[in-house]
Scaffold this motif. Structure first.
Motif, short mmCIF file in Angstrom:
data_model
loop_
_atom_site.label_atom_id
_atom_site.label_comp_id
_atom_site.label_asym_id
_atom_site.label_seq_id
_atom_site.Cartn_x
_atom_site.Cartn_y
_atom_site.Cartn_z
N LEU A 27 0.89 -1.15 0.15
CA LEU A 27 0.06 -0.06 0.10
C LEU A 27 0.89 1.26 -0.09
O LEU A 27 0.49 2.25 -0.63
N LYS A 30 2.17 1.53 -3.54
CA LYS A 30 1.24 2.30 -4.50
C LYS A 30 0.85 3.62 -4.18
O LYS A 30 0.60 4.38 -5.02
N THR A 31 0.84 3.93 -2.93
CA THR A 31 0.51 5.22 -2.41
C THR A 31 1.64 6.24 -3.22
O THR A 31 1.26 7.48 -3.69
N MET A 64 -6.16 6.22 -1.07
CA MET A 64 -5.39 4.84 -1.29
C MET A 64 -5.90 4.14 0.00
O MET A 64 -5.56 4.57 1.08
N LEU A 68 -9.93 -2.37 -2.68
CA LEU A 68 -10.00 -1.68 -3.66
C LEU A 68 -11.50 -0.89 -3.56
O LEU A 68 -11.83 0.17 -3.90
N SER A 71 -11.05 2.00 -1.27
CA SER A 71 -10.63 3.17 -1.93
C SER A 71 -11.79 3.77 -3.00
O SER A 71 -11.78 5.09 -2.63
N GLY A 159 -5.54 7.74 -8.08
CA GLY A 159 -5.48 6.54 -6.96
C GLY A 159 -6.16 5.26 -6.98
O GLY A 159 -5.71 4.16 -6.82
N ASN A 163 -4.67 1.81 -7.79
CA ASN A 163 -5.13 0.64 -6.96
C ASN A 163 -5.72 -0.76 -7.58
O ASN A 163 -5.64 -1.73 -7.29
N PRO A 168 -4.19 -5.27 -7.19
CA PRO A 168 -5.36 -4.80 -6.41
C PRO A 168 -5.32 -5.74 -5.13
O PRO A 168 -5.44 -6.74 -5.28
N SER A 232 -11.97 -7.01 0.30
CA SER A 232 -11.24 -6.94 -0.69
C SER A 232 -11.39 -7.46 -1.88
O SER A 232 -10.83 -7.03 -3.03
N ASN A 236 -13.05 -6.84 -7.19
CA ASN A 236 -11.66 -7.10 -7.44
C ASN A 236 -11.44 -7.94 -8.61
O ASN A 236 -11.69 -9.32 -8.37
#
Length: 372
Positions: A27, A30-31, A64, A68, A71, A159, A163, A168, A232, A236
């Motif tokens: 995370l 990715k952020t 983020m 997913l 987000s 973002g 993500n 993901p 999650s 996804n």
């Protein structure tokens, strides 16, 4: 040398997929990427938006989340709170030149509106947007509002795309790992109690009698992880590409069984610890029942261990059932002597019976209903 590196890399991947630390590391990476991309793209926004590029990285940052769907929800809630705040500020501007009184009232109204639970994380942006538009925007509040909203929307979009496209997050492995740890904890508890029953009386080791809190905490952590895994997988693509949505369902079913089993093991723990170290002479175990009770608990623990390994079969249930029947027979013989209460032993036997029923329902019956 190559094999060592390969094994190390595989272990790292397993850790990264299943541990909370690994998920947090992903995370963070990715952020960082989303914030950087948003900052670059912000400079190419048309019109007045290019004057406020610093809001794009902020939009990327707030969108983020570890999942997913989280987000998406956070991004939309943030934009909703932002637009409501801008609308409240616009009302002040339409009423005339902003002053201390009108700004204060608008911010107070924003705090009231932010109390709507549907805004979620976006609630904090309602009064903040009012304040920013009226004070930071000042005489240029119109263009500031447009630039603020567009850049935040750009950041949120970046973002979400990052993500979605880059691994993901899918927390199924972490949930299943916690379920396995929970099973092993309960197996260890049964084995420790079983050993204590055949030690010199009273048993020297007392640590098993103080684990009820640990069992409760572990089950709570598993429930949280199962819900996080379910969250999650929503929307996804990885969940559907690998048919892993079925694993989430199985994790929930394992959790439900684990909760039922944990309840009975906690009851066994409390009953036996009270019998062993309590002062009530009317609630004692007959010496002849200690060994068959120990063997029964060992057999139930072995069954749970085979469940964790995925090797549980009907014969394991039959062995546990036979050990329980032997315990029942000894309890009845001891009860006929009239000198000791049957209650503690019967409570343990009843809990073992319920554990077997829960496990049989989850493992054997569900397996028999699977399509061939």
């Amino acid at each position: 040398m190559f094999s060592v590196v390969k094994k190390t890399w595989k272990r790292f991947l397993v850790w990264a997929k299943s541990s909370l630390a690994g998920q947090r590391l992903l995370l963070a990476a990715k952020t960082s990427l989303a914030v950087g991309v948003a900052w670059i793209l912000a400079r190419y926004m048309p019109g007045v938006a290019d004057k406020y590029p610093y809001y794009a990285p902020l939009g990327a940052l707030v969108s983020m989340y570890p999942t997913l769907m989280g987000s998406v929800r956070a991004g939309l809630q943030t934009l909703a709170g932002l637009f409501i705040g801008i609308a409240l500020a616009a009302g002040v501007l339409l009423a005339g030149t902003p002053n201390i009184l009108s700004i204060s009232l608008a911010v107070g109204l924003g705090v009231l509106v932010a109390g709507d639970p549907r805004l979620g994380v976006g609630k904090d942006y309602v009064p903040v947007a009012v304040l920013f538009v009226l004070i930071v925007g000042g005489q240029d509040a119109d263009s500031y509002s447009v630039g603020y909203a567009l850049q935040m929307a750009l950041g949120v979009t970046v973002g979400l795309v990052v993500n979605l496209l880059i691994f993901p997050p899918l927390a199924i492995d972490a949930a299943r790992l916690l379920v396995s740890r929970g099973r092993n904890l309960l197996v260890g508890q049964l084995e420790d109690i079983a050993r204590a029953l055949v030690e010199s009386w009273p048993p020297e080791r007392e640590d098993w009698s103080q684990r009820s809190g640990l069992i409760n905490t572990t089950v709570s952590e598993i429930r949280g992880a199962a819900y996080h895994a379910d969250e999650s997988r929503k929307g996804n693509p990885r969940a559907y590409l690998h048919s892993r949505h079925q694993l989430v369902t199985e994790s929930f079913e394992d959790l439900n069984t684990l909760e039922a089993v944990a309840f009975n093991i906690r009851d066994i723990t409390e009953v036996l610890s009270t019998v062993i170290w309590g002062n009530d002479s009317n609630n004692r175990l007959h010496p002849n029942t200690c060994k068959p009770m120990s063997e029964c608990l060992q057999s139930v623990g072995s069954l749970m261990s085979s469940w964790d390994k995925g090797t549980a079969e009907q014969r394991h249930f039959d062995q546990a059932r036979e050990a329980l029947n032997l315990l029942d027979s000894e309890l009845k013989r001891s009860a006929r002597q009239k000198d000791l209460s049957l209650t503690p032993g019967a409570a343990v036997a009843f809990d073992c019976e319920r554990i077997l029923n829960s496990l049989h329902q989850r493992i054997i019956k569900d397996r028999a209903e699977e399509p061939v």
